[in-house]
Design an enzyme around this catalytic site. Structure first.
Site, mmCIF file in Angstrom:
data_model
loop_
_atom_site.group_PDB
_atom_site.id
_atom_site.type_symbol
_atom_site.label_atom_id
_atom_site.label_comp_id
_atom_site.label_asym_id
_atom_site.label_seq_id
_atom_site.Cartn_x
_atom_site.Cartn_y
_atom_site.Cartn_z
ATOM 1 N N CYS A 54 11.758 72.669 45.093
ATOM 2 C CA CYS A 54 12.222 71.275 45.115
ATOM 3 C C CYS A 54 11.075 70.333 45.482
ATOM 4 O O CYS A 54 10.206 70.077 44.662
ATOM 5 C CB CYS A 54 13.419 71.143 46.058
ATOM 6 S SG CYS A 54 14.339 69.594 45.834
ATOM 7 N N HIS A 112 16.752 75.053 43.567
ATOM 8 C CA HIS A 112 16.748 75.863 44.790
ATOM 9 C C HIS A 112 17.202 77.286 44.473
ATOM 10 O O HIS A 112 18.377 77.625 44.637
ATOM 11 C CB HIS A 112 17.682 75.245 45.836
ATOM 12 C CG HIS A 112 17.178 73.986 46.445
ATOM 13 N ND1 HIS A 112 16.413 73.965 47.594
ATOM 14 C CD2 HIS A 112 17.319 72.694 46.064
ATOM 15 C CE1 HIS A 112 16.110 72.718 47.901
ATOM 16 N NE2 HIS A 112 16.637 71.923 46.984
ATOM 17 N N GLY A 126 30.981 83.170 61.494
ATOM 18 C CA GLY A 126 30.717 83.197 60.064
ATOM 19 C C GLY A 126 30.322 84.571 59.574
ATOM 20 O O GLY A 126 30.770 85.014 58.509
ATOM 21 N N ILE A 127 29.482 85.269 60.339
ATOM 22 C CA ILE A 127 29.086 86.629 59.967
ATOM 23 C C ILE A 127 30.283 87.564 60.049
ATOM 24 O O ILE A 127 30.471 88.450 59.202
ATOM 25 C CB ILE A 127 27.952 87.125 60.877
ATOM 26 C CG1 ILE A 127 26.698 86.244 60.707
ATOM 27 C CG2 ILE A 127 27.621 88.580 60.582
ATOM 28 C CD1 ILE A 127 26.080 86.300 59.342
ATOM 29 N N GLU A 142 16.840 79.901 46.117
ATOM 30 C CA GLU A 142 17.248 80.658 47.310
ATOM 31 C C GLU A 142 18.756 80.767 47.454
ATOM 32 O O GLU A 142 19.273 81.721 48.061
ATOM 33 C CB GLU A 142 16.650 80.029 48.578
ATOM 34 C CG GLU A 142 17.176 78.662 48.954
ATOM 35 C CD GLU A 142 16.386 77.498 48.366
ATOM 36 O OE1 GLU A 142 16.433 76.392 48.930
ATOM 37 O OE2 GLU A 142 15.726 77.707 47.320
ATOM 38 N N GLY A 197 8.645 71.062 47.186
ATOM 39 C CA GLY A 197 7.438 71.865 47.006
ATOM 40 C C GLY A 197 6.880 71.765 45.606
ATOM 41 O O GLY A 197 5.658 71.779 45.409
ATOM 42 N N LYS A 218 36.294 88.161 82.000
ATOM 43 C CA LYS A 218 37.067 86.975 82.377
ATOM 44 C C LYS A 218 36.917 85.821 81.381
ATOM 45 O O LYS A 218 37.920 85.156 81.054
ATOM 46 C CB LYS A 218 36.672 86.527 83.780
ATOM 47 C CG LYS A 218 37.615 85.482 84.383
ATOM 48 C CD LYS A 218 39.008 86.055 84.644
ATOM 49 C CE LYS A 218 38.983 87.016 85.816
ATOM 50 N NZ LYS A 218 40.351 87.495 86.162
#
Length: 537
Positions: free
Chosen positions: A381, A507, A18-19, A509, A383, A190
């Site tokens: 959320c 959210h 993914g990175i 973030e 929180g 290998k």
């Protein structure tokens, strides 16, 4: 016509496909190309929305409300684009679509098989991303590891696509591990050779091999891999372990990955413009301060469960020139007797989202500690919901106040199920999901952070502040600084008189970027920096 890059992985999982895909996307975008990116996941769940964070890590929510793999968060953060639900495809979603078509009679009574029906559906999903995005290049990551039985239909589909689209329009990148054997003091090629052999047995000959390793590969090793894997020597790309994932695009640029991809696709571009990214990485390497944030959650043993939160904190740290030390606090271990020991050294306290009643009282205790001690607090959320519960119990004095998610018979249901959720029985994909507008109140912390009246943020929840208690909560000092534009749902709460106490139902973030931190995370870390300075001044 779009060109296509397919990224597969071999030897072991969690190699960083993914990175790698996200980094390539950044490099191509820096050359002026429009990039689309997607992930094909081989699990049979329709989406990860109902999966345990211990199984899957966080669920990343897109603007259009899809619950997706956490790699899509990397895609958005690296390439700085918003992607859609079509960019995460699962085996479960493919089979559900094919079975629905069969039930509608779309296959004219034929026998439905993996080839061609499943593979055709996969190909349609890949091609639709190109059509919808009008991208110059579509990057597709195939989840899992070559050799997994679950991945076979996806690998067969991308094999067929090269024939369908033409050889000059498709590039295969294979990410593998070159392990270092400490006892022998040498790297071993290998496993990569065998992984490529397995991939070629499925009809896919990789054009580029990205070699993950702890130590640099020698020239002789690169030549050996090129010979045995039948690729050009220049197409053996080293991907060494990096101190930060944000250094990876620059490392791959030095290795020439993007230039090789473009050459094989026959695309000519100008030189890359990576000045902003280089400046960000340089700033990240020269952080002057250290800020400690206590993250209080119940999934902290698997930090990927809070991946976007952790990254958003780091992004805000870059902005303030501060490294971020995250103290991962298991909420089940927090009680009134040990909050000082667990949380007293923190410069800020964050309670993220979550589900279920395990560890709830510990989170409430952490919120009380932040409120009473004047420690900057940020709730996300759940929180926010628990901040309302804590305020109701300990400021107003409503004993037993709770969310009906945890106590259906609470005498003070200050958090309750959204009305539209009451008749739903299915769990998957039925929450309040995706981007919704939020209207901010001038003069509040939220308004000062965003500097505008209407913002759009992403949601993933079933429960919300109970409007029956809004007037009483406001009378005791709780400020509702953000709501839906019609005022019906509360989106942000604050406590005036506290140095920085803010919680959101959404959210934030998910919208943070490494070179453009989210305004609320930026101001939270700024408040934490001031709190730390005040403690030691």
């Amino acid at each position: 016509m779009a060109k296509f890059v397919f990224v597969t992985g071999g030897v072991v999982s969690s190699l960083g496909k993914g990175i790698t895909a996200a980094s390539l996307g950044r490099l191509l975008k820096s050359r002026g190309l429009k990039v689309a990116i997607q992930k094909l996941d081989p699990y049979i769940n329709v989406d990860p929305g109902t999966m345990s964070p211990y199984q899957h890590g966080e669920v990343f929510v897109t603007e259009d409300g899809a619950e997706t793999d956490l790699d899509l968060g990397h895609y958005e953060r690296f390439i700085d684009i918003n992607i859609s639900r079509s960019c995460n495809v699962t085996t479960g979603g493919i089979y559900a679509a094919v079975i629905n078509k069969e039930r509608r009679g779309e296959y004219l009574g034929g026998t439905v098989q993996v080839i061609p029906h499943i593979t055709n559906e996969i190909k349609e999903r890949v091609l639709s991303v190109a059509d919808d995005s009008l991208a110059d290049v579509v990057i597709t990551e195939i989840g899992g590891t070559v050799g997994d039985i679950e991945s076979q239909p996806f690998l067969e589909a991308i094999r067929q696509l090269k024939g369908d689209l033409g050889r000059g329009n498709v590039v295969y990148i294979h990410v593998t591990l070159v392990p270092y054997l400490r006892a022998a003091n040498e790297l071993k090629t290998k496993p990569t050779q065998h992984s490529v052999k397995e991939l070629r047995s499925m009809g896919i000959k990789p054009d580029i091999i990205v070699c993950r390793s702890e130590l640099p590969l020698s020239k002789e090793m690169e030549e050996k891999l090129a010979l045995f894997c039948d690729v050009e020597k220049e197409a053996v790309i080293q991907a060494l372990d990096a101190p930060s994932i944000y250094e990876v695009p620059l490392m791959l640029e030095e290795e020439g990955l993007a230039d090789i991809v473009l050459d094989k696709l026959g695309i000519k571009t100008g030189p890359p413009d990576l000045a902003d990214w280089r400046e960000m990485v340089e700033r990240m390497k020269n952080l002057r301060y250290l800020t400690t944030i206590a993250l209080v959650g119940k999934y902290v043993s698997l930090q990927d469960a809070y991946l976007s939160v952790a990254e958003a904190l780091r992004h805000a740290g870059f902005y303030h020139g501060s490294a971020i030390e995250i103290k991962w606090i298991n909420s089940e271990e927090v009680n009134c007797a040990n909050t000082e020991d667990l949380l007293g050294s923190a410069d800020g306290i964050l309670v993220p989202g979550g589900f279920g009643d395990r560890g709830i009282e510990g989170k409430i205790e952490a919120i009380r500690f932040a409120r009473e001690r004047g420690i900057p607090f940020f709730g996300l959320c759940l929180g926010m919901q628990l901040a309302v519960v804590e305020f109701s119990r300990n400021v107003i004095g409503w004993r037993g106040a709770n969310s009906t998610e945890f106590d259906p018979y609470t005498p003070y249901p200050v958090i309750d199920l959204l009305p539209e959720q009451r008749q739903l029985s299915d769990k998957g994909g039925t929450m309040r999901l995706g981007s919704y507008p939020c209207k901010l109140v001038p003069g509040t912390l939220a308004y000062r952070a965003y500097k505008k009246e209407i913002v759009e943020e992403r949601h993933r929840h079933r429960y919300e502040l109970n409007n029956a208690y809004r007037a009483d909560l406001a009378a005791k000092g709780l400020v509702f600084s953000g709501t839906l534009p019609d005022g019906y749902l509360v989106e942000i709460i604050e406590l005036p008189g506290h140095p920085w106490f803010l919680a959101t139902q959404f959210h934030p973030e998910f919208k943070s970027r490494p070179n453009r931190p989210h305004p609320l995370f930026r101001d939270f870390i700024g408040a934490a920096r001031k709190y730390k300075e005040s403690r030691y001044s």
